[in-house]
Each structure stands twice: as C-alpha cells, then as structure tokens.
Design an enzyme around this catalytic site. Sequence first.
Site, mmCIF file in Angstrom:
data_model
loop_
_atom_site.group_PDB
_atom_site.id
_atom_site.type_symbol
_atom_site.label_atom_id
_atom_site.label_comp_id
_atom_site.label_asym_id
_atom_site.label_seq_id
_atom_site.Cartn_x
_atom_site.Cartn_y
_atom_site.Cartn_z
ATOM 1 N N SER A 145 33.898 73.812 34.620
ATOM 2 C CA SER A 145 34.824 73.808 33.482
ATOM 3 C C SER A 145 34.220 72.989 32.353
ATOM 4 O O SER A 145 33.274 72.219 32.571
ATOM 5 C CB SER A 145 36.140 73.158 33.953
ATOM 6 O OG SER A 145 36.938 72.774 32.862
ATOM 7 N N TYR A 158 42.127 67.033 37.179
ATOM 8 C CA TYR A 158 41.390 68.298 37.059
ATOM 9 C C TYR A 158 39.958 68.002 36.576
ATOM 10 O O TYR A 158 38.980 68.505 37.154
ATOM 11 C CB TYR A 158 42.119 69.214 36.072
ATOM 12 C CG TYR A 158 41.460 70.560 35.833
ATOM 13 C CD1 TYR A 158 41.682 71.628 36.692
ATOM 14 C CD2 TYR A 158 40.621 70.765 34.737
ATOM 15 C CE1 TYR A 158 41.089 72.870 36.472
ATOM 16 C CE2 TYR A 158 40.028 71.996 34.499
ATOM 17 C CZ TYR A 158 40.268 73.050 35.377
ATOM 18 O OH TYR A 158 39.668 74.269 35.150
#
Length: 254
Positions: A145, A158
């Site tokens: 990500s 996250y």
Amino acid sequence: MNDLFSLQGKRILITGSAQGIGFLLANGLAKYGAQIIVNDITQERAEAAANKLTQAGYTAKAVAFNVTSKADIDKAVSKIEQDFGPIDVLINNAGIQRRHPFTEFPEQEWNDVIAVNQTAVFLVSQAVTRHMMERKAGKVINICSMQSELGRDTITPYAASKGAVKMLTRGMCVELARYNIQVNGIAPGYFKTEMTKALVDDQAFTDWLCKRTPAARWGDPEELIGAAVFLSSKASDFVNGHLLFVDGGMLVAV
Ligand SMILES: NC(=O)c1ccc[n+]([C@@H]2O[C@H](COP(=O)([O-])OP(=O)(O)OC[C@H]3O[C@@H](n4cnc5c(N)ncnc54)[C@H](O)[C@@H]3O)[C@@H](O)[C@H]2O)c1
C-alpha cells in the site's frame, strides 16, 4: 514477447479474491492463461467468484479458508497441491482496514488488522513456499500500500501492517532467492473498492487525492493487472524484493 508475459498453465492462488482488487487481478491474470484458485473467507463467496471466471471461459477453482488460521491454511494448501497441482504464484491480497483516531483505537481492532494484513502473509507464504522450495520455482506477490511508506490519520494499524509486509517481502526475498523463488510487492495508490467506499463517497477526499496525485485521479483496479502479470511471469525472473508502486506518481510527489 508473448512468451515472456505468458501465464499459460500457471496456477495462481489469490487470497481474498472474491471481490475488489483480488477479483480483478484474478480476471486479468486468467486472460493471460493463468488457472486461478480463488480464496476468500467463505466457500459461498469464493465459489461465486470462481463461477464468474469459469462462465467467462477461464479455469478457476474455489478454496475457502480464513487467512488468519494456520490450521486452515496448512490444510487448504496441501489440498490445493494434491488435488489441483502445484501453486506457481501466490498473491497475498486479503486485507482489511479499520479507522479510529490513534489514541481511541481498540486493541481488538489493532489485533484484527495485524492478523489479516500482516500475520496472514507470513502464514500463507510459509505454507506455500515450502512446496515451492522443493520444486525450486515460484513467485510470491504481496499486496502492499502507499501506507507501506506513508502515514495517514486514523489508519495507523493498517499502515503498520503494510509497512511490515514491505519488510516481509524483502526478508523472504533474501532467504528464498536461492530456491529460485521471487518475492515482490505491488503498492496500489487509491482504487475504488469496498475498502475505500467511505473515501469514494467523500468529495473532499477526492479533491485532496487529485491535488496530491500527479495523475490527478483515482486508479482504476484494471490498471493493477499489468504489474501482476509482470511479477507472475518469467519477464520478472531476476526482479526480487522489489515494491512496485502503481499510484499515478503519488509516492514521489511533494
Ligand atoms: N482499494 C485500495 O485503494 C487499496 C489500496 C492499497 C492497497 N490495497 C490492498 O489491496 C488488497 C485488496 O483490497 P480491496 O480494496 O480489494 O478490498 P476489499 O475489501 O474489496 O477486498 C478484500 C477481500 O479480502 C477478503 N478477506 C478479508 N479477510 C479475510 C480473511 N480473514 N480470510 C480470507 N479472506 C479475507 C474479503 O472477504 C474481501 O473479499 C488489500 O490488501 C488492501 O489493503 C487496496
């Protein structure tokens, strides 16, 4: 050229591929000849996705397991290898996101995010690469990500998990390269899926994203397919430990 990127006869296991980026990758890779093993958390969801692929004329099987359960993973990976044949490529795609201000983040939700996004990559990769090591061939692609590199408010667990997966990618590369296994990551920018639904519906976020990204738009999940084909095919046989950003230039822009 076609041979270089051909996935004909390659068996690819994609975790969390009943929807979103995982399903689009499954569809895209199948177009290049790959046989897809669709994983998701329930058999019903995995089967529905695999059926869509077979109806489109591709080869696909559904194998449900929870990527956080070592027992389920080991059983499923052995079953895939025995019943369908060797897994040539593993794509660790399953992921979740939870949002809270840092000081209010419930510990249970931290644990959930780390279990699915980080520990599962370790567990599924362990189970699959043991078989790849015996064959001295295989590829692993970890879906990372922008948060593997950048912080963003309300999603610190996250980001922590995606940063860890970047380093898992590098560590696995170093240990497994001698077995002719390549381990790379794809780091998507922002793509419209169920995970980003709240952001898609927030015009202020889209305005910020367009200003922050040189390409000045959201990514289309189809635009991730090229990176996945490259990293699954022999075109990438000497590419190892790399994190390929597909982000419209976001990472390098100030
Ligand atoms: N959408 C984006 O903009 C974006 C950006 C960067 C990275 N990513 C990453 O891409 C991957 C896919 O995200 P998405 O946007 O398609 O999300 P999504 O929510 O649409 O899909 C995630 C899938 O993972 C499955 N899953 C969740 N927990 C599981 C478990 N325990 N076992 C098995 N399957 C499980 C879900 O059922 C779902 O099908 C994730 O790793 C995510 O972090 C997404």
